[in-house]
Every structure is written in C-alpha cells, then in structure tokens.
Design an enzyme around this catalytic site. Structure first.
Site, PDB file in Angstrom:
ATOM      1  N   LYS A  22     -16.343 -11.173  -0.592  1.00 27.15           N
ATOM      2  CA  LYS A  22     -15.003 -11.072  -1.190  1.00 27.15           C
ATOM      3  C   LYS A  22     -13.930 -11.435  -0.173  1.00 27.15           C
ATOM      4  CE  LYS A  22     -12.929  -6.897  -1.431  1.00 27.15           C
ATOM      5  NZ  LYS A  22     -11.592  -6.863  -0.828  1.00 27.15           N
ATOM      6  N   PRO A 124       1.530  -2.688   7.333  1.00 24.62           N
ATOM      7  CA  PRO A 124       2.679  -3.595   7.448  1.00 24.62           C
ATOM      8  C   PRO A 124       2.255  -5.048   7.684  1.00 24.62           C
ATOM      9  CG  PRO A 124       2.395  -2.361   9.473  1.00 24.62           C
ATOM     10  CD  PRO A 124       1.342  -1.873   8.528  1.00 24.62           C
ATOM     11  N   ARG A 400     -13.171  -4.427  -8.223  1.00 23.82           N
ATOM     12  CA  ARG A 400     -12.459  -5.297  -7.276  1.00 23.82           C
ATOM     13  C   ARG A 400     -13.413  -5.876  -6.243  1.00 23.82           C
ATOM     14  NH1 ARG A 400      -8.041  -2.680  -4.049  1.00 23.82           N
ATOM     15  NH2 ARG A 400      -8.226  -4.773  -3.215  1.00 23.82           N
TER      16      ARG A 400
END
Ligand code: UD1
Length: 422
Positions: A22, A124, A400
């Site tokens: 993935k 971040p 996912r």
C-alpha cells in the site's frame, strides 16, 4: 457499518499470498504527475486508500484506470487541469500530500491542503516544506492550504533532513528529479518503499543513486517518460500475517515474502521462539507447542522495528510468557489498541510512549472497536488467540490497508467472518 467476527482457534496451516505494498503504491501513483507519458503499476493492492489516491489524481485531471480486478493501475497525466489537492480528499488520507513534490516539479506550482489532525498524532508537514524550500520553492500557509510555487523552476541543493521522514523523502526525491542540477538529500529515509519509488523513477528516466542508504543523490533531468513497474511486496501485510501462526501455533507460508523486508521484525519473532525461514516462494513461519517468550520492542525508522507492526506485535505479547516493554518512538498516541486489548483480558500499562505488557495464558473474546488501520488488525489477531468470540467493529479502517483479510485468514484455517452492517 460492517464488523468482523473472529472465533479463537488452534493451529493454522497453509499459504497466504501477500499483496503489493500500500505505502509503495501510494507514492508510485503520484509519480505519474511527473510525466506526460503513461505510467502503469502492476501488483497493486485492492484497497480503499488506493481508491482515495485515484480520486485525488483524477481531481487533478489525470486519467487513472484500474484493470485486472484492480491489480493493474494504468495512469496518464498528459493533460492535467488542476494543481489543487482539496481538503475533502486530503483529510481522508495523509498520503495525499505526496502530490506536492510532483506538482511543484512539473508545473512550478501546487496548492495542497494540510492533512489536519490524525488519530495517531499531529503529523505535521514541516520536513516536506523545508526540503522543497531548499530546492528553491516558496511556500506559504493560507486557509489551511500550503501554497507552493517555484516560478523559475526548482534547483538542486544539498539538504539534510532533521528526521528521516518517509513522506518528506518521497516528496523531495520526486521534486528533485526535474530540478536543475544535482540534489543531495542527507538523513533520507531508507524504507523499501522508497527504494521501490526510486526504481520506478529510474525506469522513467530519472538519474538517482544511493536509495536504501541515508544519502540519496538526484541529478535533475529535463523530462521523464512512461514506464511499467511492479509494486514491491507489502512488508507490513507480510509481518501481520507472520503473526497469525505465531499467535495460534502451526505453520504458514507467506507467498512473496522476503527476509530483507522484515529482518528486524523476524529477529524479534525468533527471540520469542517463533521460527522464520526463507523458501523459494516466500517465508515460512512456524510455532511449535508452548507459549512464546516475551521480547522488548522499540519502533524506529527502517531498518529498525516498524511502527506499523507495533500494535500487531502487542497482540502476540499479550499471550507471551513474561513481561515485555514496547516503546513507540515514531508516533505519539499510537497505543489506542491497548485499552481494547485490555477488554479482552490483556494486562497492559501505558505510560507516555511506553507500554508494559505482562502476558496472560489466554485472552477472552469481547466486542472491541478498531481505532486505526493497524490497531484494527491487531484486534483480529488477538481474537484468533482468544477463548470464545470477538467482534471487531468499525472495520472500514481495515479496508484501507488489508485486502481480502477474511479470505486470507480463512484459507489457513482461521474461524473468521465479515458481518454486513446496516
Ligand atoms: C509513512 C507510512 C506510515 C508509517 C510511517 C512511519 C505511507 C503512506 N505511510 O507515513 O504507514 O507509519 O511512514 O514508518 O508511506 N513528521 C514531522 N514533520 C514532517 C513529517 C513527519 O514531524 O514534515 C513526523 C511525524 O509526525 C511522525 C514521524 O515524523 O511522528 C514519522 O513520519 P513520516 O516518516 O513522515 O511518516 P509518513 O510518511 O507520514
């Protein structure tokens, strides 16, 4: 919402095919933005994250088609129509930020939403921004979006990252392929998915060396061309299914697995009393009678123990003999599976980034809730080792990152079924 019912059972045996990675596919797909010519990926995993990346690339004007039941992804970015990665898509999946470097390199501009808070920590983008600024980009944050431009084009530079971020390495390497001159990226991440990306970029005509080491050198070229590339094996799916026989006993062969992808993880299994051997077709994992021993784990960037296998390893340690200490050094707040495991009878204490697990003889089935992708699969593994039935809800997290999880585990004798929700 669907859930998964697992009934604890005895030894497993047979083979499990391991899909393409993935995390490799999610960086290989944006690489299509670097060229006007088609890029085709084979051995792609069939996952909802791949559909999200498909939707993002299509929103930029790329043509993306899934062929052969989704195992082949054919892409073309000859006529892009937008350079804006919208919040509605980016918020679903952090890896959407991997379009930033390629868009900036090809068009001299990109507007990409910040991913926002994530269940496993703040995550971040400062390392991505610093690297692209070193290549001459001007980036500012407005209305939750990063607005990046490089009017005169990107220029090669020497840049040292403060931390070996996987995503920042991928964005900077992709951007540098079309920059003027040479880029030397120091303290680069060394993950196999980055090596896979570089191999694909090289097929597209990029000039790159040093991938897999902490210094990557990129000689910019004027343009990249089309290519076909096979996605590397998913080492996290591999490690997850290596834990199934470790937890239930038995012997399972993981088809397509290679030791070099999971060396530090396999060493921990070995220390716990689980044997891992390379075969012609993959990796064979065997656990004979008796409990596994506890081992301590510290998550680190590759080649260290992967954070993406920490939750699953904790499920094994819940039934190990003795006490193990698991230290999470990559993400803050990545022990959300611990309280769920405790509901199944596990003995776990969490203090900050450290979890202390004292093994119990047997877990007990319970209704539990998945909180993120790797946490959800750890609860399924724990359910395999538990007495009675475990129902794992919110399995959309699982979709996912794991294709056909029920079919794959059933194939080696596990008692598992998916229950359709309303
Ligand atoms: C990738 C993987 C993810 C894996 C992670 C670490 C993909 C799609 N995802 O995520 O499954 O868990 O590597 O192996 O490949 N950080 C900053 N500033 C930045 C970027 C990162 O502080 O600009 C911090 C993150 O908050 C985190 C740590 O660095 O704590 C690791 O992040 P990074 O290596 O960038 O992970 P991802 O690329 O997001």
């Amino acid at each position: 919402m669907d859930s998964i019912l697992v009934t604890g059972n005895g030894p497993l045996s047979g083979q499990i095919p391991i899909a393409g990675a993935k995390n490799a596919c999610l960086t290989l797909m944006p690489a299509t933005l670097l060229s006007e010519e088609p890029l085709t990926l084979t051995n792609a995993p069939r996952l909802s994250d791949i559909k999200t990346m498909t939707a993002l690339l299509q929103s930029l004007g790329a043509e993306v088609s899934a062929l052969q039941d989704g195992q082949v992804i054919a892409m073309s970015s000859h006529s892009l129509t937008s350079h804006v990665a919208d919040y509605d898509i980016v918020r679903k999946m952090r890896a959407s930020n991997l379009v930033l470097g390629p868009l900036l390199a090809r068009f001299g501009q990109a507007v990409v939403s910040l991913p926002g808070g994530c269940a496993i920590g703040a995550r971040p983008m400062d390392l991505h921004v610093e690297g692209l600024e070193a290549l001459g980009a001007e980036i500012e944050l407005k209305d939750g979006y990063l607005h990046a431009k490089a009017p005169g084009g990107l220029k090669g530079a020497v840049h040292e990252m403060r931390f070996a971020s996987v995503g920042a390495t991928e964005n900077i390497v992709m951007a540098a392929t079309l920059a003027k001159g040479t880029t030397v990226l120091k303290n680069a991440a060394r993950e196999p998915e980055i090596v896979d990306l570089v191999e694909c970029l090289r097929k597209m005509g990029a000039q790159i060396s040093g991938e897999g080491s902490s210094t990557i050198e990129i000689q910019g070229v004027d343009r990249l061309h089309g290519a076909t590339h096979q996605v590397v094996t998913d080492r996290i799916e591999l490690g997850t299914y290596m834990l199934a026989p470790a937890i239930c006993g038995g012997e399972v062969e993981l088809l397509g697995g290679r030791m070099r992808l999971v060396e530090s993880f396999a060493a921990k299994l070995d220390a716990a009393g689980v044997s891992v051997a390379e075969t012609d077709k993959g990796l064979k994992v065997t656990r004979k009678n008796g409990r596994v021993s506890s081992v301590d784990v510290v998550t680190e960037p590759f080649p260290g123990f992967p954070t993406d296998l920490q939750a699953q390893m904790m499920a094994l340690m819940c039934i190990a003999e003795g006490t193990s200490v698991l230290e999470e050094r990559i993400f803050e707040n990545r022990f959300m599976h611990a309280p769920e495991l405790v509901r199944m009878g596990a003995n776990i204490e969490v203090h900050g980034g450290t979890a202390t697990v004292t093994g119990v003889e047997r877990l007990k089935g319970a209704p539990v809730m998945a909180t993120d992708l790797r946490a959800s699969v750890s609860l399924i593994l724990a359910g395999l080792a538990a007495e009675g039935e475990t129902v794992v809800s919110r399995v959309y997290h699982l979709d996912r990152g794991y294709e056909h999880v029920v079919r794959k585990l059933e194939g080696v004798g596990a008692k598992i079924e998916r229950i359709k929700g309303q």
